[in-house]
Scaffold this motif. Structure first.
Motif, mmCIF file in Angstrom:
data_model
loop_
_atom_site.group_PDB
_atom_site.id
_atom_site.type_symbol
_atom_site.label_atom_id
_atom_site.label_comp_id
_atom_site.label_asym_id
_atom_site.label_seq_id
_atom_site.Cartn_x
_atom_site.Cartn_y
_atom_site.Cartn_z
ATOM 1 N N PRO A 212 169.371 -31.069 46.803
ATOM 2 C CA PRO A 212 169.464 -29.709 47.330
ATOM 3 C C PRO A 212 168.203 -29.403 48.142
ATOM 4 O O PRO A 212 167.111 -29.865 47.793
ATOM 5 C CB PRO A 212 169.546 -28.827 46.082
ATOM 6 C CG PRO A 212 169.405 -29.709 44.891
ATOM 7 C CD PRO A 212 169.224 -31.122 45.340
ATOM 8 N N THR B 165 175.979 -24.985 41.758
ATOM 9 C CA THR B 165 174.644 -25.123 42.351
ATOM 10 C C THR B 165 174.174 -23.776 42.899
ATOM 11 O O THR B 165 174.896 -23.104 43.626
ATOM 12 C CB THR B 165 174.676 -26.164 43.489
ATOM 13 O OG1 THR B 165 175.178 -27.394 42.967
ATOM 14 C CG2 THR B 165 173.283 -26.384 44.064
ATOM 15 N N ARG B 166 172.953 -23.385 42.501
ATOM 16 C CA ARG B 166 172.464 -22.039 42.853
ATOM 17 C C ARG B 166 170.959 -21.976 42.644
ATOM 18 O O ARG B 166 170.363 -22.900 42.090
ATOM 19 C CB ARG B 166 173.133 -20.976 41.967
ATOM 20 C CG ARG B 166 172.684 -21.091 40.506
ATOM 21 C CD ARG B 166 173.766 -20.675 39.591
ATOM 22 N NE ARG B 166 173.360 -20.708 38.185
ATOM 23 C CZ ARG B 166 173.116 -21.810 37.486
ATOM 24 N NH1 ARG B 166 173.123 -23.001 38.045
ATOM 25 N NH2 ARG B 166 172.801 -21.738 36.209
ATOM 26 N N LEU C 145 166.412 -24.819 42.939
ATOM 27 C CA LEU C 145 167.854 -24.936 43.151
ATOM 28 C C LEU C 145 168.341 -25.971 42.150
ATOM 29 O O LEU C 145 167.696 -27.008 41.968
ATOM 30 C CB LEU C 145 168.183 -25.418 44.573
ATOM 31 C CG LEU C 145 167.646 -24.582 45.737
ATOM 32 C CD1 LEU C 145 168.157 -25.151 47.067
ATOM 33 C CD2 LEU C 145 168.048 -23.116 45.597
ATOM 34 N N GLN D 42 171.946 -27.967 40.329
ATOM 35 C CA GLN D 42 173.381 -28.089 40.051
ATOM 36 C C GLN D 42 173.687 -27.189 38.863
ATOM 37 O O GLN D 42 172.880 -27.096 37.920
ATOM 38 C CB GLN D 42 173.743 -29.524 39.675
ATOM 39 C CG GLN D 42 173.830 -30.493 40.825
ATOM 40 C CD GLN D 42 174.425 -31.841 40.381
ATOM 41 O OE1 GLN D 42 175.284 -31.918 39.504
ATOM 42 N NE2 GLN D 42 173.966 -32.902 40.997
ATOM 43 N N TYR E 171 175.571 -28.333 49.361
ATOM 44 C CA TYR E 171 175.339 -29.413 48.395
ATOM 45 C C TYR E 171 176.594 -29.667 47.554
ATOM 46 O O TYR E 171 176.978 -30.810 47.328
ATOM 47 C CB TYR E 171 174.149 -29.043 47.502
ATOM 48 C CG TYR E 171 173.578 -30.242 46.795
ATOM 49 C CD1 TYR E 171 173.117 -31.332 47.508
ATOM 50 C CD2 TYR E 171 173.515 -30.297 45.400
ATOM 51 C CE1 TYR E 171 172.599 -32.457 46.867
ATOM 52 C CE2 TYR E 171 172.999 -31.400 44.754
ATOM 53 C CZ TYR E 171 172.538 -32.475 45.488
ATOM 54 O OH TYR E 171 172.033 -33.577 44.845
ATOM 55 N N GLU E 172 177.233 -28.597 47.126
ATOM 56 C CA GLU E 172 178.487 -28.737 46.360
ATOM 57 C C GLU E 172 179.530 -29.482 47.212
ATOM 58 O O GLU E 172 180.231 -30.356 46.709
ATOM 59 C CB GLU E 172 179.034 -27.360 45.982
ATOM 60 C CG GLU E 172 178.245 -26.662 44.896
ATOM 61 C CD GLU E 172 178.667 -27.080 43.488
ATOM 62 O OE1 GLU E 172 179.799 -27.566 43.297
ATOM 63 O OE2 GLU E 172 177.840 -26.913 42.575
ATOM 64 N N ASP F 135 168.376 -31.365 40.964
ATOM 65 C CA ASP F 135 167.693 -30.091 41.204
ATOM 66 C C ASP F 135 166.486 -30.293 42.108
ATOM 67 O O ASP F 135 166.106 -31.435 42.413
ATOM 68 C CB ASP F 135 167.275 -29.430 39.874
ATOM 69 C CG ASP F 135 166.633 -30.412 38.889
ATOM 70 O OD1 ASP F 135 166.276 -31.528 39.302
ATOM 71 O OD2 ASP F 135 166.485 -30.061 37.715
ATOM 72 N N CYS G 27 173.003 -24.399 48.860
ATOM 73 C CA CYS G 27 173.668 -24.703 47.581
ATOM 74 C C CYS G 27 175.151 -24.992 47.805
ATOM 75 O O CYS G 27 175.705 -25.943 47.243
ATOM 76 C CB CYS G 27 173.514 -23.536 46.607
ATOM 77 S SG CYS G 27 171.805 -23.310 46.073
ATOM 78 N N GLU G 28 175.781 -24.176 48.663
ATOM 79 C CA GLU G 28 177.207 -24.402 48.957
ATOM 80 C C GLU G 28 177.399 -25.747 49.653
ATOM 81 O O GLU G 28 178.324 -26.496 49.358
ATOM 82 C CB GLU G 28 177.753 -23.279 49.846
ATOM 83 C CG GLU G 28 178.077 -22.025 49.062
ATOM 84 C CD GLU G 28 178.389 -20.843 49.979
ATOM 85 O OE1 GLU G 28 178.921 -21.062 51.086
ATOM 86 O OE2 GLU G 28 178.069 -19.709 49.577
#
Ligand code: GLP
Length: 261
Positions: free
Chosen positions: A102, A152-153, A181, A183, A116-117, A67, A113-114
């Motif tokens: 992130p 993740t958001r 942010l 996970q 990072y995923e 995070d 976030c996207e």
């Protein structure tokens, strides 16, 4: 879920470092998940000692942070990227370019976030994720009420978490960012092995819920009960609310020597 209760103060860090060392021995390019907070410090210190002694190397490993605060300036000492550099990267021989987090300073936070995923998926997923636990049962920054399937958001921190973390901001709650942010719980549950460490009486209720409570978004860490490979390392104070503490102790004492973590 394996629960290991240690009576010796530094044993928790050594045992968790054993699990990580064993993974890196089998798989030198393993992907670790690293957590901030005070709980994992004993693990990072122990890993640092082993690297300095030459018995362990993280040179080929990758690491993903859990995070990050939103909006803290790049050079802020409490920006998690800087905390992880000081507490983990600088103590071991991992390549800093292979440690990812992130981006809490991105203009497009949802896009970050996207991305990072995707980065986690592109390295093949996390082999071993280190976790702490908040007093309200949060893992990473998944506060009570978080979807147990979340990714993740951006999240809003609770006032409890901001009060807990104010100690890192000179005691000033208002200096603790409101947003982060993180996970998601669904992201964390995809790691192949989850290693959670907790110490002190302040964590006892959250630990009781994690291990023995009903699965509920009110105590986000209870989602770990759904994961097939979780190891929880506790000191006696953090274990003090566990109803089945004596059973966990007997189980660990009777564990076959060939069975690692
Ligand atoms: C922070 C972090 C978590 C950590 C928790 C507990 O808010 N985002 O990853 O587990 O708080 O921190 P500590 O170990 O300092 O009690």
């Amino acid at each position: 879920m394996e629960v290991v209760i240690s009576t010796a103060p530094d044993e928790t860090g050594k045992l968790a470092a054993d699990a990580i060392s064993e993974l890196l021995r089998r798989q030198p390019g393993a992907v670790l998940g690293v957590a901030t907070g005070s709980s994992p410090l004993i693990i990072y210190d122990e890993l640092g000692r082993r690297v300095a002694q030459g018995s362990l190397s993280l040179a080929r490993a990758h690491a993903f942070m859990l995070d990050e605060y939103v909006g803290l300036p790049a050079d802020h000492p409490q920006r998690y990227r800087n905390v992880i550099r000081e507490q983990f990267i600088d103590k071991v021989d991992i390549d800093p370019k292979q440690v990812y987090g992130p981006d809490g300073l991105a203009d497009d936070l949802a896009g970050a976030c996207e991305a990072y995923e995707r980065a986690i998926a592109d390295t093949g997923g996390i082999d071993l994720q280190i976790l702490g636990i908040g007093t309200d049962g949060h893992i990473a920054f998944n506060e009570p009420g978080s979807s147990l399937a979340s990714r993740t958001r951006i999240k809003t921190l609770t006032s409890q978490t901001r009060r807990d973390n104010a100690r890192f901001f000179g005691g000033d709650v208002d200096a603790v960012p409101l947003h982060c942010l993180t996970q998601g719980i669904g992201t964390i549950l995809e790691s192949r092995h989850l290693v959670l460490v907790a110490s002190g009486r302040r964590k006892a209720e959250a630990v009781h819920q994690l291990v023995e409570g009903p699965i509920s978004a009110m105590w986000p860490a209870t989602a770990l009960q759904l994961h097939p490979h979780v190891t929880v390392f506790l000191d006696t104070a953090a274990a003090s609310r566990l109803q089945l503490a004596s059973y966990y102790i007997e189980t660990y004492q009777g564990k076959p020597s060939w069975q690692g973590f």
